[in-house]
Design a protein around this motif. Sequence first.
Motif, PDB file in Angstrom:
ATOM      1  N   PRO A 254       0.822  -1.213   0.000  1.00 47.85           N
ATOM      2  CA  PRO A 254       0.000   0.000   0.000  1.00 47.85           C
ATOM      3  C   PRO A 254       0.855   1.262   0.000  1.00 47.85           C
ATOM      4  CG  PRO A 254      -0.858  -1.595   1.576  1.00 47.85           C
ATOM      5  CD  PRO A 254       0.458  -2.132   1.104  1.00 47.85           C
ATOM      6  N   TYR A 255       0.529   2.175  -0.896  1.00 51.83           N
ATOM      7  CA  TYR A 255       1.297   3.418  -0.998  1.00 51.83           C
ATOM      8  C   TYR A 255       0.768   4.485  -0.049  1.00 51.83           C
ATOM      9  CZ  TYR A 255       4.465   2.519  -4.872  1.00 51.83           C
ATOM     10  OH  TYR A 255       5.499   2.052  -5.642  1.00 51.83           O
ATOM     11  N   GLU A 256      -0.548   4.596   0.021  1.00 47.12           N
ATOM     12  CA  GLU A 256      -1.141   5.671   0.811  1.00 47.12           C
ATOM     13  C   GLU A 256      -2.145   5.072   1.779  1.00 47.12           C
ATOM     14  OE1 GLU A 256      -2.683   8.844  -1.548  1.00 47.12           O
ATOM     15  OE2 GLU A 256      -0.970   8.885  -2.884  1.00 47.12           O
ATOM     16  N   THR A 257      -1.692   4.728   2.969  1.00 43.52           N
ATOM     17  CA  THR A 257      -2.573   4.175   3.977  1.00 43.52           C
ATOM     18  C   THR A 257      -3.110   5.313   4.839  1.00 43.52           C
ATOM     19  OG1 THR A 257      -1.255   2.155   4.043  1.00 43.52           O
ATOM     20  CG2 THR A 257      -2.761   2.539   5.871  1.00 43.52           C
ATOM     21  N   PRO A 258      -4.435   5.477   4.907  1.00 42.91           N
ATOM     22  CA  PRO A 258      -4.988   6.539   5.762  1.00 42.91           C
ATOM     23  C   PRO A 258      -4.514   6.374   7.204  1.00 42.91           C
ATOM     24  CG  PRO A 258      -6.687   5.620   4.324  1.00 42.91           C
ATOM     25  CD  PRO A 258      -5.489   4.739   4.177  1.00 42.91           C
ATOM     26  N   PRO A 259      -4.355   7.450   7.934  1.00 42.59           N
ATOM     27  CA  PRO A 259      -3.870   7.378   9.323  1.00 42.59           C
ATOM     28  C   PRO A 259      -4.739   6.452  10.166  1.00 42.59           C
ATOM     29  CG  PRO A 259      -3.907   9.651   8.551  1.00 42.59           C
ATOM     30  CD  PRO A 259      -4.595   8.840   7.500  1.00 42.59           C
ATOM     31  N   GLY A 260      -4.076   5.629  10.983  1.00 43.47           N
ATOM     32  CA  GLY A 260      -4.784   4.763  11.914  1.00 43.47           C
ATOM     33  C   GLY A 260      -5.334   3.482  11.325  1.00 43.47           C
ATOM     34  N   VAL A 261      -5.171   3.272  10.028  1.00 44.06           N
ATOM     35  CA  VAL A 261      -5.708   2.068   9.389  1.00 44.06           C
ATOM     36  C   VAL A 261      -4.746   0.903   9.597  1.00 44.06           C
ATOM     37  CG1 VAL A 261      -6.357   1.017   7.192  1.00 44.06           C
ATOM     38  CG2 VAL A 261      -7.030   3.365   7.691  1.00 44.06           C
ATOM     39  N   ARG A 262      -5.269  -0.219  10.006  1.00 44.87           N
ATOM     40  CA  ARG A 262      -4.460  -1.417  10.204  1.00 44.87           C
ATOM     41  C   ARG A 262      -4.232  -2.126   8.873  1.00 44.87           C
ATOM     42  NH1 ARG A 262      -7.958  -3.901  15.298  1.00 44.87           N
ATOM     43  NH2 ARG A 262      -8.169  -1.916  16.438  1.00 44.87           N
ATOM     44  N   LEU A 263      -3.184  -2.943   8.855  1.00 45.90           N
ATOM     45  CA  LEU A 263      -2.857  -3.719   7.661  1.00 45.90           C
ATOM     46  C   LEU A 263      -2.795  -5.199   8.003  1.00 45.90           C
ATOM     47  CD1 LEU A 263       0.049  -1.595   6.110  1.00 45.90           C
ATOM     48  CD2 LEU A 263      -2.338  -1.652   5.365  1.00 45.90           C
ATOM     49  N   ALA A 264      -3.254  -6.026   7.067  1.00 43.28           N
ATOM     50  CA  ALA A 264      -3.119  -7.475   7.187  1.00 43.28           C
ATOM     51  C   ALA A 264      -2.913  -8.041   5.789  1.00 43.28           C
ATOM     52  CB  ALA A 264      -4.350  -8.098   7.843  1.00 43.28           C
ATOM     53  N   ALA A 265      -2.097  -9.076   5.685  1.00 43.50           N
ATOM     54  CA  ALA A 265      -1.784  -9.661   4.382  1.00 43.50           C
ATOM     55  C   ALA A 265      -2.924 -10.545   3.892  1.00 43.50           C
ATOM     56  CB  ALA A 265      -0.495 -10.470   4.467  1.00 43.50           C
ATOM     57  N   TRP A 266      -3.112 -10.527   2.578  1.00 44.97           N
ATOM     58  CA  TRP A 266      -4.098 -11.386   1.915  1.00 44.97           C
ATOM     59  C   TRP A 266      -3.464 -11.935   0.647  1.00 44.97           C
ATOM     60  CZ3 TRP A 266      -7.630  -9.226  -2.283  1.00 44.97           C
ATOM     61  CH2 TRP A 266      -8.430 -10.239  -2.840  1.00 44.97           C
ATOM     62  N   ASN A 267      -3.492 -13.230   0.495  1.00 46.28           N
ATOM     63  CA  ASN A 267      -3.023 -13.871  -0.724  1.00 46.28           C
ATOM     64  C   ASN A 267      -4.236 -14.321  -1.527  1.00 46.28           C
ATOM     65  OD1 ASN A 267      -1.909 -15.429  -2.740  1.00 46.28           O
ATOM     66  ND2 ASN A 267      -1.103 -17.014  -1.392  1.00 46.28           N
ATOM     67  N   PRO A 268      -4.570 -13.645  -2.643  1.00 50.49           N
ATOM     68  CA  PRO A 268      -5.706 -14.076  -3.450  1.00 50.49           C
ATOM     69  C   PRO A 268      -5.540 -15.474  -4.051  1.00 50.49           C
ATOM     70  CG  PRO A 268      -5.100 -11.808  -3.980  1.00 50.49           C
ATOM     71  CD  PRO A 268      -3.997 -12.376  -3.136  1.00 50.49           C
ATOM     72  N   GLU A 269      -4.359 -16.048  -3.897  1.00 51.48           N
ATOM     73  CA  GLU A 269      -4.129 -17.421  -4.350  1.00 51.48           C
ATOM     74  C   GLU A 269      -3.684 -18.313  -3.187  1.00 51.48           C
ATOM     75  OE1 GLU A 269      -2.679 -18.127  -8.469  1.00 51.48           O
ATOM     76  OE2 GLU A 269      -1.866 -16.093  -8.256  1.00 51.48           O
TER      77      GLU A 269
END
Length: 290
Positions: A254-269
């Motif tokens: 992600p290039y532009e993550t809004p402040p306070g937003v959490r991230l988690a990985a997702w593999n579409p495969e």
Amino acid sequence: MSGAQPWGFTDDRGTERGAARVPERVVAYVRAGAALLDLGVTPVAVYGSGHDGPGYDPAKAGGLDAAGVPYLGPGRALDEGLLRELRPDVIVDVTYDGKSPYALDEAVADRLGVPLVALSVGNELSLPEILDRFGELGASLRAGAVVPAGVVPAGVREANAGEAGVGEAEAVLRGVAGRTGLAVLALSGAGPDQVHLARPQAWPELARLAALGVRLLDPGPGPGANWLTADWGRVAELRPDLILFDNRFHAVPPYETPPGVRLAAWNPETPPSPAAYARFFRELAEALAA
């Protein structure tokens, strides 16, 4: 494996495959191969898709690399001579349209005289149905194993443990999703100016998350059956609490993550095995609860 008994399987294109003995030497698309490994069937080699490079994509390999399963490179550029030297009894691919294998031209299998089985991973089946179909194929390929009386085959133990694990992971995720109510957006980064936003009902695993109570955001109207392509400003407009980002090698973070937003990985495969999806559901539950 003894391979002494006859074998038959009908894939998700309705194509019947049969052999005089249970296939022992399996070559598979990496996603399918990783699932089969989880189900107790070790491929002799795997190949990638057009998105893949000359080496394993760690996000897609599952336990294949650690198990020493050779990777042959992208399927459309396979060295047919090398494939012939591997003497496969069956090739296993996936299909998104119920008609054609995704990662390998079926003409390659035809020229080698090797049956090709393609199992659906598209949204015409639910995630539980997809897992069931891979379980059926895994069981059919384990059918020729010689097992002492009274001993549960390793593949059966692994499959049973995976099924129990995915049920437990779903229960945990359902509970966490219900408590938090966080808004989740799934996406695949394409660069600093472009991002692909997933349409939840187009992806069996995202539809399953929604069924478990995860509040998935729809990117809105526009072209694209599986993705809406937009700029990163659209991500902020949707106001997610958590972003599920595509962690495959060809996607970008992600290039532009809004402040306070959490991230988690997702593999579409993600490999279509209960064990692999149990891991994904547990990881998402942890991210939502953090």
